[in-house]
Design a protein around this motif. Structure first.
Motif, PDB file in Angstrom:
ATOM      1  N   ARG A  37      -0.980 -60.554  31.166  1.00 38.81           N
ATOM      2  CA  ARG A  37      -1.473 -60.360  29.802  1.00 38.81           C
ATOM      3  C   ARG A  37      -2.959 -60.689  29.715  1.00 38.81           C
ATOM      4  O   ARG A  37      -3.737 -59.959  29.085  1.00 38.81           O
ATOM      5  N   SER A  38      -3.388 -61.770  30.371  1.00 36.49           N
ATOM      6  CA  SER A  38      -4.806 -62.122  30.385  1.00 36.49           C
ATOM      7  C   SER A  38      -5.619 -61.083  31.155  1.00 36.49           C
ATOM      8  O   SER A  38      -6.723 -60.732  30.761  1.00 36.49           O
ATOM      9  N   ALA A  39      -5.062 -60.599  32.258  1.00 42.88           N
ATOM     10  CA  ALA A  39      -5.763 -59.583  33.052  1.00 42.88           C
ATOM     11  C   ALA A  39      -6.010 -58.332  32.225  1.00 42.88           C
ATOM     12  O   ALA A  39      -7.103 -57.740  32.276  1.00 42.88           O
ATOM     13  N   ALA A  40      -5.016 -57.924  31.455  1.00 48.79           N
ATOM     14  CA  ALA A  40      -5.177 -56.740  30.612  1.00 48.79           C
ATOM     15  C   ALA A  40      -6.204 -56.984  29.507  1.00 48.79           C
ATOM     16  O   ALA A  40      -7.086 -56.150  29.249  1.00 48.79           O
ATOM     17  N   ALA A  41      -6.104 -58.136  28.867  1.00 50.72           N
ATOM     18  CA  ALA A  41      -6.980 -58.438  27.737  1.00 50.72           C
ATOM     19  C   ALA A  41      -8.437 -58.589  28.152  1.00 50.72           C
ATOM     20  O   ALA A  41      -9.352 -58.239  27.394  1.00 50.72           O
TER      21      ALA A  41
ATOM     22  N   PHE B 114       2.599 -52.905  32.568  1.00 52.50           N
ATOM     23  CA  PHE B 114       2.563 -51.452  32.722  1.00 52.50           C
ATOM     24  C   PHE B 114       1.161 -50.880  32.504  1.00 52.50           C
ATOM     25  O   PHE B 114       0.939 -49.691  32.713  1.00 52.50           O
ATOM     26  N   GLN B 115       0.245 -51.718  32.063  1.00 47.31           N
ATOM     27  CA  GLN B 115      -1.105 -51.256  31.770  1.00 47.31           C
ATOM     28  C   GLN B 115      -2.108 -51.622  32.858  1.00 47.31           C
ATOM     29  O   GLN B 115      -3.095 -50.922  33.053  1.00 47.31           O
ATOM     30  N   VAL B 116      -1.874 -52.725  33.547  1.00 48.23           N
ATOM     31  CA  VAL B 116      -2.771 -53.162  34.620  1.00 48.23           C
ATOM     32  C   VAL B 116      -2.221 -52.665  35.951  1.00 48.23           C
ATOM     33  O   VAL B 116      -1.085 -52.998  36.309  1.00 48.23           O
ATOM     34  N   PRO B 117      -2.971 -51.884  36.719  1.00 46.40           N
ATOM     35  CA  PRO B 117      -2.484 -51.432  38.015  1.00 46.40           C
ATOM     36  C   PRO B 117      -2.167 -52.633  38.920  1.00 46.40           C
ATOM     37  O   PRO B 117      -2.929 -53.598  38.953  1.00 46.40           O
ATOM     38  N   TRP B 118      -1.051 -52.566  39.633  1.00 47.79           N
ATOM     39  CA  TRP B 118      -0.696 -53.666  40.520  1.00 47.79           C
ATOM     40  C   TRP B 118       0.120 -53.154  41.698  1.00 47.79           C
ATOM     41  O   TRP B 118       0.685 -52.057  41.648  1.00 47.79           O
ATOM     42  N   THR B 119       0.148 -53.955  42.745  1.00 45.59           N
ATOM     43  CA  THR B 119       0.969 -53.646  43.898  1.00 45.59           C
ATOM     44  C   THR B 119       1.156 -54.910  44.721  1.00 45.59           C
ATOM     45  O   THR B 119       0.551 -55.950  44.421  1.00 45.59           O
ATOM     46  N   ARG B 120       1.984 -54.811  45.745  1.00 42.87           N
ATOM     47  CA  ARG B 120       2.143 -55.930  46.685  1.00 42.87           C
ATOM     48  C   ARG B 120       1.152 -55.767  47.831  1.00 42.87           C
ATOM     49  O   ARG B 120       0.975 -54.664  48.342  1.00 42.87           O
ATOM     50  N   ILE B 121       0.520 -56.869  48.212  1.00 40.90           N
ATOM     51  CA  ILE B 121      -0.402 -56.847  49.340  1.00 40.90           C
ATOM     52  C   ILE B 121       0.354 -57.379  50.555  1.00 40.90           C
ATOM     53  O   ILE B 121       0.323 -58.563  50.883  1.00 40.90           O
ATOM     54  N   GLY B 122       1.116 -56.473  51.179  1.00 45.55           N
ATOM     55  CA  GLY B 122       1.991 -56.828  52.282  1.00 45.55           C
ATOM     56  C   GLY B 122       3.441 -56.856  51.857  1.00 45.55           C
ATOM     57  O   GLY B 122       3.757 -57.095  50.692  1.00 45.55           O
TER      58      GLY B 122
END
Length: 278
Positions: A143-147, A176-184
């Motif tokens: 939530r903070s990352a998006a804001a 669902f708004q901030v792109p994300w993935t697993r690093i490994g």
């Protein structure tokens, strides 16, 4: 609208809401078949806006008309309508084991995660979450990352699932708004391989930890790095020593009144505000 009144709690179509564990929902061996649960109209709206595929809805009877426009705007995987399971409040409580205080649940298809290198190619400011196992903290960080304008979030193999129901709810759907993935994918992929990828993609890395070598957050801010990855660890133990050693900088947030540190979700918000900029 395909409305299905729940008469039996044994209906196998309700497994996603009650009888499958989070690991079974996630379905690591076949991620394209995995499911997650979105809870509350606002979270569901954000998930649908991000292109998530709904599989079914579960809601109290009183929500049916309110949700009708949303449901009727959806198309199922087979091209037809998306089923809506409904029933009396006490029946739904018996199914889910808790009161549906937010009224509506939606089972959705788990999306394919992007390749971390592709995600990093489009980003300048990213957060890396190492081994954070508290779903509330993960949701709050999103939530903070998006804001505050963070470009992407990367989670290590030992970090909890951002699509876990509580994490999604606490994030208010911003997962669902901030792109994300697993690093490994395995514990062997972090930190060595993950750090190597970050550096190959041009990122300076900043570990947030209290050590004798830590610099202040203001000093990091003044460096004005072109690409910067902020690395946060779990509550209590914090970042591993190997991760701290692999980072370009070790950073602390100065504290007053004898407070030693902030909760990781609060610390991430302070750091995002300081280094992302307007």
């Amino acid at each position: 609208m395909e409305l299905i009144r729940i008469e039996s709690l044994e209906d196998s179509r309700l497994d996603a809401y009650a009888r499958l564990t989070e690991a079974q929902l996630r379905n690591r061996l076949e991620p394209e078949k995995g499911i997650f649960i979105a809870e509350s109209p606002k979270v569901i709206d954000r998930a649908l806006a991000a292109g998530m595929q709904p599989l079914s809805f579960l809601m109290e009877e009183k929500w049916v008309e309110t949700m009708r426009p949303v449901v009727e705007s959806c198309t199922g995987e087979d091209g037809g309508s998306v089923p809506v399971f409904t029933g009396a409040r006490e029946v739904l409580e018996g199914l889910t084991g808790f009161t549906l205080t937010r009224g509506v649940l939606c089972a959705m298809r788990r999306p394919q995660l992007p390749d971390p290198a592709d995600l990093l190619a489009q980003a300048r400011r990213v957060a890396v979450l190492e081994g954070i196992v508290d779903h509330t903290n993960v949701g709050a960080i999103f939530r903070s990352a998006a804001a505050l304008g963070v470009d992407a979030v990367l989670v290590t193999p030992t970090c909890c699932d951002p699509l876990y129901r509580r994490a999604v709810r606490v994030s208010m759907g911003t997962v669902f708004q901030v792109p994300w993935t697993r690093i490994g994918q395995t514990v062997q992929d972090w930190p060595e391989a993950g750090m190597r990828l970050l550096h190959e993609c041009g990122f300076k890395t900043a570990a947030f930890a209290l050590t004798d070598q830590s610099i202040g957050l203001r000093e990091l801010e003044r460096m004005d790095c072109e690409k910067l990855a902020l690395v946060f660890g779990t509550e209590g133990d914090g970042l591993s020593q190997s991760t701290i050693a692999a980072c370009d900088y070790t950073v602390r947030i100065p504290m007053a009144h004898g407070v030693d540190s902030l909760n990781v979700a609060a610390a991430s918000a302070v750091a995002f505000y300081a280094v992302v900029g307007e």
